[in-house]
Design a protein around this motif. Structure first.
Motif, PDB file in Angstrom:
ATOM      1  N   HIS A 526       0.855  -1.196   0.000  1.00 34.81           N
ATOM      2  CA  HIS A 526       0.000   0.000   0.000  1.00 34.81           C
ATOM      3  C   HIS A 526       0.887   1.241   0.000  1.00 34.81           C
ATOM      4  CE1 HIS A 526      -2.806   3.082   1.241  1.00 34.81           C
ATOM      5  NE2 HIS A 526      -3.816   2.233   1.023  1.00 34.81           N
ATOM      6  N   PRO A 527       0.600   2.198  -0.884  1.00 33.44           N
ATOM      7  CA  PRO A 527       1.510   3.339  -1.020  1.00 33.44           C
ATOM      8  C   PRO A 527       1.681   4.150   0.265  1.00 33.44           C
ATOM      9  CG  PRO A 527      -0.504   3.639  -2.332  1.00 33.44           C
ATOM     10  CD  PRO A 527      -0.484   2.226  -1.866  1.00 33.44           C
ATOM     11  N   ILE A 551       2.624   1.195  10.375  1.00 38.90           N
ATOM     12  CA  ILE A 551       3.239   2.519  10.394  1.00 38.90           C
ATOM     13  C   ILE A 551       2.952   3.180   9.045  1.00 38.90           C
ATOM     14  CG2 ILE A 551       5.373   3.828  10.701  1.00 38.90           C
ATOM     15  CD1 ILE A 551       6.605   1.348  11.990  1.00 38.90           C
ATOM     16  N   LEU A 552       2.298   4.351   9.104  1.00 32.74           N
ATOM     17  CA  LEU A 552       2.018   5.049   7.848  1.00 32.74           C
ATOM     18  C   LEU A 552       3.202   5.933   7.476  1.00 32.74           C
ATOM     19  CD1 LEU A 552      -1.724   6.105   8.281  1.00 32.74           C
ATOM     20  CD2 LEU A 552      -0.780   4.222   6.921  1.00 32.74           C
ATOM     21  N   LYS A 553       3.364   6.084   6.184  1.00 30.13           N
ATOM     22  CA  LYS A 553       4.425   6.978   5.715  1.00 30.13           C
ATOM     23  C   LYS A 553       4.036   8.406   6.034  1.00 30.13           C
ATOM     24  CE  LYS A 553       5.972   4.165   1.874  1.00 30.13           C
ATOM     25  NZ  LYS A 553       5.695   3.841   0.481  1.00 30.13           N
ATOM     26  N   VAL A 564      -7.846   3.848   4.471  1.00 29.32           N
ATOM     27  CA  VAL A 564      -6.604   3.078   4.418  1.00 29.32           C
ATOM     28  C   VAL A 564      -6.838   1.678   4.988  1.00 29.32           C
ATOM     29  CG1 VAL A 564      -4.200   2.949   5.160  1.00 29.32           C
ATOM     30  CG2 VAL A 564      -5.186   5.147   4.519  1.00 29.32           C
ATOM     31  N   ARG A 565      -7.612   1.603   6.063  1.00 24.61           N
ATOM     32  CA  ARG A 565      -7.915   0.280   6.629  1.00 24.61           C
ATOM     33  C   ARG A 565      -8.584  -0.616   5.582  1.00 24.61           C
ATOM     34  NH1 ARG A 565      -8.938   3.117  11.590  1.00 24.61           N
ATOM     35  NH2 ARG A 565      -7.458   2.351  13.148  1.00 24.61           N
ATOM     36  N   LYS A 566      -9.580  -0.033   4.907  1.00 27.94           N
ATOM     37  CA  LYS A 566     -10.291  -0.810   3.876  1.00 27.94           C
ATOM     38  C   LYS A 566      -9.336  -1.240   2.767  1.00 27.94           C
ATOM     39  CE  LYS A 566     -14.986   0.940   3.985  1.00 27.94           C
ATOM     40  NZ  LYS A 566     -15.510   2.248   3.588  1.00 27.94           N
ATOM     41  N   GLU A 567      -8.501  -0.303   2.348  1.00 26.74           N
ATOM     42  CA  GLU A 567      -7.581  -0.607   1.238  1.00 26.74           C
ATOM     43  C   GLU A 567      -6.583  -1.692   1.624  1.00 26.74           C
ATOM     44  OE1 GLU A 567      -7.972   4.002  -0.248  1.00 26.74           O
ATOM     45  OE2 GLU A 567      -6.026   3.280   0.465  1.00 26.74           O
ATOM     46  N   ILE A 568      -6.137  -1.645   2.874  1.00 30.14           N
ATOM     47  CA  ILE A 568      -5.196  -2.677   3.326  1.00 30.14           C
ATOM     48  C   ILE A 568      -5.860  -4.051   3.229  1.00 30.14           C
ATOM     49  CG2 ILE A 568      -4.132  -3.617   5.422  1.00 30.14           C
ATOM     50  CD1 ILE A 568      -3.298  -0.753   6.136  1.00 30.14           C
ATOM     51  N   GLN A 586      -4.187  -1.114  13.810  1.00 33.75           N
ATOM     52  CA  GLN A 586      -3.793   0.044  14.626  1.00 33.75           C
ATOM     53  C   GLN A 586      -2.647   0.772  13.931  1.00 33.75           C
ATOM     54  OE1 GLN A 586      -2.425  -0.923  18.598  1.00 33.75           O
ATOM     55  NE2 GLN A 586      -2.015   1.236  19.100  1.00 33.75           N
ATOM     56  N   PHE A 587      -2.823   2.084  13.764  1.00 35.74           N
ATOM     57  CA  PHE A 587      -1.728   2.858  13.186  1.00 35.74           C
ATOM     58  C   PHE A 587      -0.791   3.264  14.311  1.00 35.74           C
ATOM     59  CE2 PHE A 587      -5.257   3.389  10.164  1.00 35.74           C
ATOM     60  CZ  PHE A 587      -4.661   2.767   9.080  1.00 35.74           C
TER      61      PHE A 587
END
Ligand code: 7RM
Length: 636
Positions: A526-527, A551-553, A564-568, A586-587
């Motif tokens: 995921h980007p 961990i998000l960029k 983002v959760r859905k996309e993951i 959890q982020f």
């Protein structure tokens, strides 16, 4: 097979002792008594776990389908071999007799030949739980082709990886499948997979849901018209004992899935003999294992083990919740099932529903209940025992693995007194050992350690397809001269084993083995994702569910975290399948790491399991501040 069963505990111990003292005599007698051989073996066993190399019944020749089909025709040709119960209860069940199975397997075997498939070629089978799945497996075995069944819940990427790893030439699939209320478009998954699998030259398509699908010219063919033209006779290919029978993929803690290779004679002997004793199989029984043939349980205990015994084996296409949560119990009543073999995750799901679903059905035909796939917790065990078995059917909690080919530690029904959560005693021929962290065997009772097996048994996987080195490293390197299972176990005062779970990074979700690494690999695509770690946490129904720390960029732009959760989960579904979706995401600002840079999953597991009062040894932890932050925002 002859009618001989182990009948009481003393006899079990006697047989067990013989199997340890004289393993070759023991397995020779079983092979002689129960099977048909084209040529007798020269040597029962040769082995060397340091290579590792294991050979059973070397020099023998046979075809496993002669043992599973042909030899039953004279006496039992009109007996039901496969009893197919469709997804839709309104659709009639199908009774496929041994005579008819013989014809259908031979027809498909002839079709495979006409498509250029020869002994040793790999054929991928990607089918739902319809009779054609079992028939495909047997048709491959008939002509000596190596089947690689891929569970039809796997995604296109997962399918393609498996096809490529073993160079499958041909795929057998269907236009689609029924699962409860849903229909699934299998053929388009295959189409997508084959974009990345150029080695596949032919696809045979079973018509199941009558959907409008596109057949690719020159590659795809409907199967039925070819079967209609094919002869019902096909001479079995004569196989060497150690010729590969099939490849079945299982996920590891690192890297790509491992194609476990099982060979012919030993696998046949072990699955047939365990089937007979573990399920106390008798001639008029109607045996039902609810697994999918896409897993080892289905290979060994829906197809090969039962058919080698001339049994009636049930194949169920649907799900336990359709049309309602009484479906399993309805089927047991309808077909007067005598042995019922399922997974703790299914038991827990059904135990949540109203007892009425169970109680309105007559389950009095049941004689043996089985459990497999993960440890069965005490609550589920009692629910199963009280409400399904009515305290009259013994529960066999069977511990084994894709790699072991057959059941390894198990009670024998009406023989071994059971205790909930204990898989109890090793099957004859199985020599377990518990090992400590220093690589020493722990002897005596009331001890726990890592579970190894110190002597070969006939159905041990012989290698990982295309990677013998990895086979050696994964299973034979942790402890010298022993097969390491990856599980922890304890041995109680009377020598019963209780399997305590994986000691590596494999998580068992709803009975399916999931490696953390491939899931993390997928998420990291995921980007917006920088890094991730997956752990399991206890779940009422699934046994374990997945908790993802991500961990998000820091891209500067704010992202909608829900999206983002859905996309993951979408990415995971595409790469592995819906089975590996995360229940909690959890982020986090960072992950707890050791000084050498390894993620301390142990700490993450504790947080996910809400056991933060004692994190254990944190002396190697590089960044304690991160741990506090994660605990503060944990999803519990
Ligand atoms: C047959 C199968 C293997 C792993 C194994 C264990 C776990 C399986 C039990 C069990 C406790 C059981 N093959 N496991 N059965 N744990 N009690 N009765 O499941 O290759 O898919 O999984 O499953 O951890 O190593 S498998």
């Amino acid at each position: 097979m002859s009618n001989y069963h182990i009948k009481h505990l003393e006899e079990y111990y006697k047989v067990y002792r013989k199997s340890v003292r004289e393993p070759e005599v023991f397995w020779e007698e079983i092979a002689e008594e129960h099977f048909v051989w084209r040529k007798r073996w020269d040597k029962v066993l040769s082995w060397d776990f340091s290579k590792p190399e294991v050979k059973w019944y070397e020099g023998a020749q046979l075809n496993i389908t002669e043992n599973c089909i042909d030899r039953h025709l004279r006496t039992n040709g009109n007996k039901t071999a496969i009893l197919f119960e469709p997804n839709n209860p309104e659709e009639a069940a199908q009774h496929i007799t041994y005579n008819r199975l013989y014809e259908r397997v031979n027809q498909l075997a002839n079709v495979l030949k006409s498509q250029g498939i020869q002994k040793g070629d790999r054929v991928c089978v990607y089918l739902p739980m319809i009779p054609e799945l079992a028939i495909s497996v047997l048709a491959c075995a008939r002509i000596g082709a190596i089947h690689s069944v891929v569970f039809a819940g796997f995604s296109a990427t997962a399918l393609s990886t498996r096809i490529n790893d073993s160079d499958c030439k041909l795929v057998i699939t269907s236009d689609g499948s029924y699962r409860g209320k849903k229909t699934i478009d299998l053929k388009s998954i295959v189409d997508e997979a084959l974009e990345d699998s150029p080695g596949v030259t032919n696809v045979l398509v079973v018509k199941r849901i009558n959907s409008d699908i596109v057949l690719k010219e020159g590659r795809d063919l409907w199967l039925q018209p070819l079967l209609d033209e094919a002869s019902i006779e096909c001479e079995p290919e004569i196989m060497e004992a150690e010729d590969p029978l099939f490849i079945l993929y299982t996920s590891g803690s690192t890297g790509k899935p491992k194609g476990m290779v099982h060979t012919t004679a030993g696998y046949m002997v072990y699955t047939a003999y365990t089937f007979k004793n573990v399920f106390n199989y008798r001639a008029n029984d109607v045996y039902w294992c609810t697994a999918d043939i896409g897993w080892i349980t289905g290979h060994s205990y829906i197809v090969y083990g039962p058919l080698a015994n001339g049994a009636t084996t049930v194949m169920f296409e649907g799900v336990p919740s359709y049309p309602d949560y009484g479906r399993f119990w309805e089927i047991i009543e309808k077909h007067k099932i005598t042995q019922f073999y399922t997974a703790p995750t299914a038991i827990r799901a059904l135990a949540k529903e109203k007892l009425e679903f169970v109680d309105k059905h007559d389950l009095s035909s049941l004689k043996v209940l089985g459990s497999v796939g993960e440890p069965i917790n005490e609550e589920a065990w009692h629910w199963y025992n009280d409400n399904v078995g009515k305290k009259k059917s013994p529960i066999v909690d069977t511990w084994w693995q894709t790699e072991t080919g057959g059941i390894m530690v198990t009670p024998l029904p009406y023989v071994t007194p059971t205790i909930p959560t204990y898989a109890t005693l090793p099957f004859p021929g199985i020599q377990p050992a518990l090992m400590d962290e220093n690589g020493e065997e722990i002897t005596g009772n009331q001890v726990d350690g890592r579970l190894c097996i110190k002597f070969p048994w006939p159905s041990i996987a012989r290698t990982i397809w295309g990677n013998h080195q990895r086979y050696k490293e994964t299973y034979f390197s942790a402890y010298e001269n022993k097969y390491f299972t990856g599980d922890g176990a304890l041995r109680d005062a009377v020598g019963y084993y209780r399997i305590t779970g994986r000691v590596d990074d494999v998580i068992i979700v709803s009975g399916h083995n999931l490696g953390t690494a491939p899931i993390e690999d997928a998420i990291n695509e995921h980007p917006a994702v920088a890094e991730s770690a997956i752990v399991g946490f206890p779940h009422d129904i699934k046994g374990n569910a997945l908790y993802g720390y991500v961990i998000l960029k820091e891209t500067g732009e704010s992202r909608d975290q829900t999206n983002v959760r859905k996309e993951i989960n979408q990415i995971i579904t595409e790469h592995i399948g819906p089975i590996a979706k995360l229940d909690k995401i959890q982020f986090v600002p960072g992950l707890p790491k050791t000084r050498s840079g390894k993620i301390m999953r142990r700490i993450l597991r504790k947080i996910a399991g809400n056991e933060t009062s004692n994190l254990g040894d944190t002396s190697t932890l590089l960044n304690p501040e991160v741990v506090e932050e994660i605990i503060k925002n944990a999803i519990i």
